[in-house]
Design an enzyme around this catalytic site. Sequence first.
Site, mmCIF file in Angstrom:
data_model
loop_
_atom_site.group_PDB
_atom_site.id
_atom_site.type_symbol
_atom_site.label_atom_id
_atom_site.label_comp_id
_atom_site.label_asym_id
_atom_site.label_seq_id
_atom_site.Cartn_x
_atom_site.Cartn_y
_atom_site.Cartn_z
ATOM 1 N N ARG A 1 -31.776 -34.887 -68.046
ATOM 2 C CA ARG A 1 -32.020 -35.244 -69.438
ATOM 3 C C ARG A 1 -31.108 -36.146 -70.335
ATOM 4 O O ARG A 1 -29.990 -35.704 -70.435
ATOM 5 C CB ARG A 1 -32.737 -34.191 -70.511
ATOM 6 C CG ARG A 1 -33.594 -34.456 -71.814
ATOM 7 C CD ARG A 1 -33.833 -33.160 -72.425
ATOM 8 N NE ARG A 1 -34.411 -32.169 -71.395
ATOM 9 C CZ ARG A 1 -35.075 -31.021 -71.873
ATOM 10 N NH1 ARG A 1 -34.581 -30.548 -73.053
ATOM 11 N NH2 ARG A 1 -35.561 -30.258 -71.054
ATOM 12 N N SER B 1 -39.135 -32.473 -72.136
ATOM 13 C CA SER B 1 -39.584 -31.060 -72.849
ATOM 14 C C SER B 1 -39.828 -31.498 -74.352
ATOM 15 O O SER B 1 -40.598 -32.039 -74.705
ATOM 16 C CB SER B 1 -38.707 -30.074 -72.808
ATOM 17 O OG SER B 1 -39.251 -28.894 -73.103
ATOM 18 N N ASP C 1 -45.464 -27.481 -76.349
ATOM 19 C CA ASP C 1 -44.477 -28.690 -76.372
ATOM 20 C C ASP C 1 -45.134 -29.718 -75.507
ATOM 21 O O ASP C 1 -46.311 -29.766 -75.227
ATOM 22 C CB ASP C 1 -43.241 -27.969 -75.784
ATOM 23 C CG ASP C 1 -43.326 -27.634 -74.174
ATOM 24 O OD1 ASP C 1 -44.401 -27.476 -73.670
ATOM 25 O OD2 ASP C 1 -42.016 -27.668 -73.878
ATOM 26 N N ASP D 1 -44.611 -31.222 -72.511
ATOM 27 C CA ASP D 1 -45.149 -31.124 -71.043
ATOM 28 C C ASP D 1 -45.965 -29.716 -70.874
ATOM 29 O O ASP D 1 -46.222 -29.609 -69.793
ATOM 30 C CB ASP D 1 -43.859 -31.244 -70.118
ATOM 31 C CG ASP D 1 -42.878 -29.845 -70.277
ATOM 32 O OD1 ASP D 1 -42.727 -29.618 -71.213
ATOM 33 O OD2 ASP D 1 -42.517 -29.527 -69.156
ATOM 34 N N ASP E 1 -45.350 -26.446 -71.100
ATOM 35 C CA ASP E 1 -44.985 -25.055 -70.377
ATOM 36 C C ASP E 1 -44.136 -24.168 -71.342
ATOM 37 O O ASP E 1 -43.779 -23.251 -71.021
ATOM 38 C CB ASP E 1 -43.998 -25.459 -69.183
ATOM 39 C CG ASP E 1 -42.424 -26.156 -69.909
ATOM 40 O OD1 ASP E 1 -42.384 -26.541 -71.160
ATOM 41 O OD2 ASP E 1 -41.632 -26.511 -69.048
ATOM 42 N N ARG E 2 -44.458 -24.448 -72.534
ATOM 43 C CA ARG E 2 -43.906 -23.468 -73.941
ATOM 44 C C ARG E 2 -44.745 -23.709 -75.039
ATOM 45 O O ARG E 2 -45.411 -24.733 -75.413
ATOM 46 C CB ARG E 2 -42.819 -23.974 -74.279
ATOM 47 C CG ARG E 2 -41.696 -22.883 -74.837
ATOM 48 C CD ARG E 2 -40.245 -23.295 -74.727
ATOM 49 N NE ARG E 2 -39.921 -24.582 -75.056
ATOM 50 C CZ ARG E 2 -39.677 -24.799 -76.328
ATOM 51 N NH1 ARG E 2 -39.805 -24.049 -77.232
ATOM 52 N NH2 ARG E 2 -39.299 -26.074 -76.822
#
Length: 348
Positions: A28, A122, A293, A295, A297-298
């Site tokens: 990132r 993310s 979020d 993408d 996954d949270r």
Amino acid sequence: MEGTPIPVLTVPTAPYEDQRPTGGGGLRRPTAVFESQRNYLPNFVQSLLSSVDLRDRQGCTMVVGSDGRYFSKTAIEIVVQMAAANGIGRLVIGQNGILSTPAVSCIIRKIKAAGGIILTASHSPGGPGGEFGVKFEVANGGPAPDIVSDKIYQISKTLEEYTICPDLRVDLSRLGRQEFDLENKFKPFRVEIVDSVDIYLNLLRSVFDFSAIRNLLTGPNQIKIRIDAMNGVMGPYVRKILCDELGAPANSAINCIPLEDFGGQPPDPNLMYATALLEAMRGGEYGFGAAFDADGDRYMILGQNGFFVNASDSLAIIAANLSCIPYFCQKGVRGFGRSMPTSTALDK
């Protein structure tokens, strides 16, 4: 697939010293680094592809998706061109490049792919002044373990060339199969553009009691929900699954159009940035709220009147109510994933 075979080129390059992936976060960096530093993205993609043993790579299938942030479509084109040149036989890509991280995991496992590449940073801001990232999932659908990340990094430090098919162009908007004839390749390279939501939705149908959830959202004692996709990848999933499939009113879902800059706000599901959701929940009209979020996954969960349910408690609540989830009733439970956010609530 027509005309002259597409050339496969080998391009000289110089290594970078800062391309160490950070576990599940991948690589990132500020978007400007990927855009302005010569071969920065091709170098990392080549290192990633080269980390897969040549015998496993030749003719294999990989999955590609993104959270839709700025630079994603350019990056997907480079990933496709390099995957073709490096012997990958087939790529499965979400329509318009959109695939959530859980959906990539689902597809990898469903089709027994060798792995997946997800273009996301993310919860970091998007746009030209934001951040961009690349992360790699392995054949079990999980993030690349440290041993794989270390191998990618070691390759990146000595990289002298990468291979690419710069003339290869894929239509990301058109569902279905596209085939390409490459120089020196006996079989055509194949790209399959799939609906971003369908395969993941089919998995969820086998996990949860959709009838019970639909009754909760539409029945006589219905609960009103408010879901904020924060203009990230989850917008199409929220609309298709919660609204179209499970019957929640269309206005239950907000910020559901994936935007390159996420509407100017970091797609970070917390009390600081999911302010539209927080204000709506504080009014008391809604019984359940959630934000995701970039993408997918949270998440963050809010109860009525804006009551904050932390990740520790939300996982513990699921664990305490496994008898309501058909998948676990049928398959049993092998364990729970403990991480920093999930803390010790599971024990209690």
